[in-house]
Design a protein around this motif. Sequence first.
Motif, short mmCIF file in Angstrom:
data_model
loop_
_atom_site.label_atom_id
_atom_site.label_comp_id
_atom_site.label_asym_id
_atom_site.label_seq_id
_atom_site.Cartn_x
_atom_site.Cartn_y
_atom_site.Cartn_z
N ASN A 116 0.84 -1.22 0.00
CA ASN A 116 0.00 0.00 0.00
C ASN A 116 0.87 1.25 0.00
OD1 ASN A 116 -2.36 -1.64 0.27
ND2 ASN A 116 -2.04 -1.70 2.48
N ARG A 118 -6.66 -2.49 -0.05
CA ARG A 118 -6.91 -2.17 1.36
C ARG A 118 -8.25 -2.77 1.80
NH1 ARG A 118 -3.16 1.85 3.99
NH2 ARG A 118 -4.01 0.60 5.64
N GLN A 169 -8.74 -5.50 4.95
CA GLN A 169 -9.57 -5.18 6.12
C GLN A 169 -10.16 -6.43 6.77
OE1 GLN A 169 -12.50 -2.39 4.72
NE2 GLN A 169 -10.99 -0.76 4.37
N ASP A 179 1.24 -0.73 8.22
CA ASP A 179 1.04 0.71 8.06
C ASP A 179 2.20 1.51 8.64
OD1 ASP A 179 -1.31 0.49 6.66
OD2 ASP A 179 -2.62 0.86 8.37
#
Length: 403
Positions: free
Chosen positions: A83, A291, A295, A307
């Motif tokens: 990400n 993303r 989750q 993250d």
Amino acid sequence: MSSSAPKKVVLAYSGGLDTSVILKWLEATYGCEVVTFTADLGQGAELEEARAKAEMLGIKDIYIEDLREEFVRDYVFPMMRANALYEGLYLLGTSIARPLIAKRQIEIARETGADAVCHGATGKGNDQVRFELSYYALEPDIKVIAPWREWDLNSRTKLIEFAEQHQIPVAKDKRGEAPFSVDANLLHTSSEGKALEDPAVEAEEFVYSRTGSPEAAPDTPQFIEIGFERGDAVSLDGKALSPAELLTALNELGRIHGIGRLDLVENRFVGMKSRGIYETPGGTILLAGHRGIEQITLDRGAAHLKDELMPRYAELIYNGLWFTPEREMLQAAIDHSQRHVEGTVRLKLYKGAVHIVGRSSPKSLYSLEHVTFEEDAVYDQRDAEGFIKLNALRLRLLARRGA
């Protein structure tokens, strides 16, 4: 390696004015043989024109290669698993392409017996760093030639004069100052310089080439489904696609709905701030989808650690440190986290935005039994009292002390 002039140079060649001038400048300055390498990374240009121009300029060894699948599979997708966003916004479209181009240049140098490589990046930007760190990581003794740090052709006028002296064709729209420079590949298009240098002035609509205006996008939203396996997108609306095919399809969807525009003032690795206009339609959709599936499939600890690692990982790519132990170490951790990231994400595309509206996975950690507001038999709410008191213990002690 000796400091003597190179005998054969592999030039990263686009066929444009700058690299065509560099080609002739290399021959004139060093008296060396030049091998041209043009990578098809999905930039949309007619690459056979680069071949014709190289032939016209007398080049014998001309490499033009379709690297789109390798680019998406081995560079874009690993980055998407992380990400990765530089400074929280930039999807690293230019940055991620440079290691692949550099790698192939080094391979061609070995194949042809070249003792040097050359790029067309300026001495003010990030690309010179990205190319050269990659070159040296793969071939530590290679000679690197960076014309913009050596020559005195420091204006468009001088470039055109040199081109005319050496019978290099100059497209009519290249005469005079270009309004801005553009770099493109399958992941993105970036525009910077000239008309875009004042960050207080909104970019005009003509700057955008890969996305339609969000205001003019369809008034009806479009729903799509992306399938994932081990963190990589593998299907669109139930149809299996290769990495490059899938990103191409998402780019078209993003174009239609005006998705993926970014106006960014970023901090370059060399120290200055620069303003760029980025269009990453398919990548923006892909990031949202990834993303979304994470989750429900990633454990909280793994998700939060990812993250925390992401800014460092993104910075490594931005700074040209793809071929480094630290990037490989982070990649191994990221890839380990993706073992169970599989399933389908449903997305709504509308007026410049992409929204997650559904996600499902055979590896889901989402438990309706535990989270329901209705009566359940798996969670004793009284357990929360002890959990809260233990977490509050240090706070109560601090409060009693008067901290």
